[in-house]
Design an enzyme around this catalytic site. Structure first.
Site, PDB file in Angstrom:
ATOM      1  N   HIS A 127      16.911  46.638 -30.129  1.00  0.00           N
ATOM      2  CA  HIS A 127      17.342  46.785 -28.734  1.00  0.00           C
ATOM      3  C   HIS A 127      16.142  47.068 -27.837  1.00  0.00           C
ATOM      4  O   HIS A 127      16.297  47.276 -26.643  1.00  0.00           O
ATOM      5  CB  HIS A 127      18.321  47.960 -28.598  1.00  0.00           C
ATOM      6  N   TYR A 216      26.879  36.163 -23.746  1.00  0.00           N
ATOM      7  CA  TYR A 216      28.131  36.369 -24.475  1.00  0.00           C
ATOM      8  C   TYR A 216      29.184  35.385 -23.962  1.00  0.00           C
ATOM      9  O   TYR A 216      29.928  34.792 -24.741  1.00  0.00           O
ATOM     10  CB  TYR A 216      28.572  37.818 -24.232  1.00  0.00           C
ATOM     11  N   LYS A 287      37.646  44.801 -28.136  1.00  0.00           N
ATOM     12  CA  LYS A 287      38.545  43.767 -27.622  1.00  0.00           C
ATOM     13  C   LYS A 287      37.945  42.382 -27.803  1.00  0.00           C
ATOM     14  O   LYS A 287      38.657  41.423 -28.049  1.00  0.00           O
ATOM     15  CB  LYS A 287      38.795  44.003 -26.133  1.00  0.00           C
ATOM     16  N   GLY A 288      36.649  42.305 -27.584  1.00  0.00           N
ATOM     17  CA  GLY A 288      35.966  41.022 -27.748  1.00  0.00           C
ATOM     18  C   GLY A 288      36.381  39.994 -26.718  1.00  0.00           C
ATOM     19  O   GLY A 288      36.536  38.818 -27.033  1.00  0.00           O
TER      20      GLY A 288
HETATM   21  P1  A3P Z   1      34.137  44.958 -26.020  1.00  0.00           P
HETATM   22  O1  A3P Z   1      33.896  46.427 -26.022  1.00  0.00           O
HETATM   23  O2  A3P Z   1      34.142  44.382 -24.630  1.00  0.00           O
HETATM   24  O3  A3P Z   1      35.319  44.549 -26.786  1.00  0.00           O
HETATM   25  P2  A3P Z   1      27.544  45.143 -29.575  1.00  0.00           P
HETATM   26  O4  A3P Z   1      27.812  44.391 -30.812  1.00  0.00           O
HETATM   27  O5  A3P Z   1      26.286  44.703 -28.866  1.00  0.00           O
HETATM   28  O6  A3P Z   1      27.651  46.601 -29.758  1.00  0.00           O
HETATM   29  O7  A3P Z   1      28.684  44.702 -28.527  1.00  0.00           O
HETATM   30  C1  A3P Z   1      30.008  45.095 -28.759  1.00  0.00           C
HETATM   31  C2  A3P Z   1      30.934  44.153 -28.025  1.00  0.00           C
HETATM   32  O8  A3P Z   1      31.040  42.922 -28.733  1.00  0.00           O
HETATM   33  C3  A3P Z   1      32.343  44.727 -27.971  1.00  0.00           C
HETATM   34  O9  A3P Z   1      32.889  44.263 -26.741  1.00  0.00           O
HETATM   35  C4  A3P Z   1      32.974  44.089 -29.188  1.00  0.00           C
HETATM   36  O10 A3P Z   1      34.382  44.073 -29.168  1.00  0.00           O
HETATM   37  C5  A3P Z   1      32.399  42.697 -29.106  1.00  0.00           C
HETATM   38  N1  A3P Z   1      32.440  41.986 -30.397  1.00  0.00           N
HETATM   39  C6  A3P Z   1      32.224  42.484 -31.633  1.00  0.00           C
HETATM   40  N2  A3P Z   1      32.364  41.536 -32.565  1.00  0.00           N
HETATM   41  C7  A3P Z   1      32.686  40.399 -31.922  1.00  0.00           C
HETATM   42  C8  A3P Z   1      32.972  39.065 -32.353  1.00  0.00           C
HETATM   43  N3  A3P Z   1      32.968  38.739 -33.641  1.00  0.00           N
HETATM   44  N4  A3P Z   1      33.263  38.147 -31.416  1.00  0.00           N
HETATM   45  C9  A3P Z   1      33.275  38.471 -30.105  1.00  0.00           C
HETATM   46  N5  A3P Z   1      33.033  39.717 -29.633  1.00  0.00           N
HETATM   47  C10 A3P Z   1      32.723  40.671 -30.527  1.00  0.00           C
END
Ligand code: A3P
Length: 320
Positions: A127, A216, A287-288
């Site tokens: 990060h 994203y 939620k994704g």
């Molecule tokens: P939300 O909180 O909006 O649902 P990171 O991986 O950088 O920590 O980001 C987390 C975000 O990515 C979260 O968003 C999570 O739900 C989403 N996420 C995790 N796995 C995913 C997947 N396989 N496809 C799409 N979104 C995903």
């Protein structure tokens, strides 16, 4: 700890004690170092990585600000580059290990022990903002893939993540409003968010063959096209045969939110860096979706963050 390591840690702590410090969204101290805010857990190790980390020439860096899709990008890149070794996604480690365990984090896992990795998988995540990456990475030929996301969704995702972590420690989470103020003033882990995005954006314009800049939102809109693009960029394009056999779609499905979030390891497993950072794997899968900010922020808050982003990104050629 060796005497040398001990002295070094002491000198990093001395540097830290001289840095500007505030309470961040999770009410922990965070430090302003080289223009970005860091939790102490990661800062000391980042300094060590800046001094010692040497990439392998084959390394590909998965880079992002937290909560922008890192877990998904790790899963996709891992599935892409292990597909032949594991002969199909049915054998993927992603079924039993959460994506963060498949791809090590530079400023945690590798800062002190660069060999704590599976060298057959050329992926390292970080990060750390572009301008603070170890010089050995910047001057290498290593490729990087950056993912970012609408700032409002990134903020909402971050707030839920922190609130969840606080609740599991029986700490009252910071209010959404307070957290929003901090985020808008640039204070969040590895923030200011806009400067993080801009650093990688500008670098990707300067070195397009080295840095792939993704959002994203575009990945959600056409994941299959991005899986192909990722494979090409990583130097392991899909063959015509693989495409005919539906290999791209298998990876899209394997790494989908629905699939990953329903695996036992991601539903009930724990991800722990250390005792203060133990979190349930499930918090990485909330939620994704695109646009969930609307269910959490007022239109005024949304407009305010949009204005900030617009101003900060003005003239960069990037719209988020
Ligand atoms: P939300 O909180 O909006 O649902 P990171 O991986 O950088 O920590 O980001 C987390 C975000 O990515 C979260 O968003 C999570 O739900 C989403 N996420 C995790 N796995 C995913 C997947 N396989 N496809 C799409 N979104 C995903």
């Amino acid at each position: 700890e060796s005497a040398e390591g001990g002295n070094e840690a002491k000198s990093y702590r001395e540097v830290m004690s001289s840095l500007p410090r505030v309470k961040n969204l999770s009410a922990n101290d965070c430090y302003l170092y080289q223009g970005f805010w860091y939790d102490s857990l990661f800062l000391e190790r980042l300094m060590s990585a800046q001094d010692h980390f040497i990439p392998l020439s084959t390394d590909i860096f998965i880079t992002s600000c937290p909560k922008t899709g890192t877990t998904w990008l790790k899963a996709l890149t891992f599935a892409i580059c292990t597909r032949s070794r594991l002969s199909g996604s049915s054998a993927s480690s992603l079924l039993t290990k959460m994506p963060h365990e498949c791809v090590p984090l530079l400023e945690y896992d590798l800062a002190q022990n660069p060999l704590k990795r599976d060298c057959a998988v050329p992926l390292v995540s970080t990060h750390v903002p572009y301008s603070s990456l170890p010089k050995s990475i910047i001057s290498s030929c290593c490729k990087m893939i950056y993912i970012c996301r609408d700032a409002k969704d990134a903020f909402v995702s971050l707030w839920y993540f922190i609130a969840d972590m606080q609740r599991s420690k029986n700490v009252e989470p910071v209010s959404l409003e307070e957290a929003f103020e901090l985020f808008c003033s640039g204070i969040s882990s590895y923030g200011p968010y806009w400067d993080h995005v801009l650093g990688y954006w500008r670098a990707s314009l300067e070195f397009p063959e080295k840095i792939l800049f993704l959002t994203y939102e575009e990945m959600k809109r056409d994941t299959a096209a991005h899986v192909k693009k990722l494979a090409e960029f990583m130097g392991c394009s899909f063959t015509a045969e693989e495409e005919e056999e539906g290999e791209v779609q298998k990876i899209v499905s394997m790494c989908s939110f629905e699939k990953l979030s329903n695996l036992e390891v991601n539903k009930n497993g724990m991800h722990s860096l250390d005792t203060s950072y133990a979190v349930k794997n499930s918090v990485f899968f909330r939620k994704g979706e695109i646009g969930d900010w609307e269910n959490n922020l007022t239109p005024e808050m949304g407009a305010r963050l949009d204005d900030i982003m617009e101003q900060k990104l003005k003239g960069s050629g990037l719209k988020l």
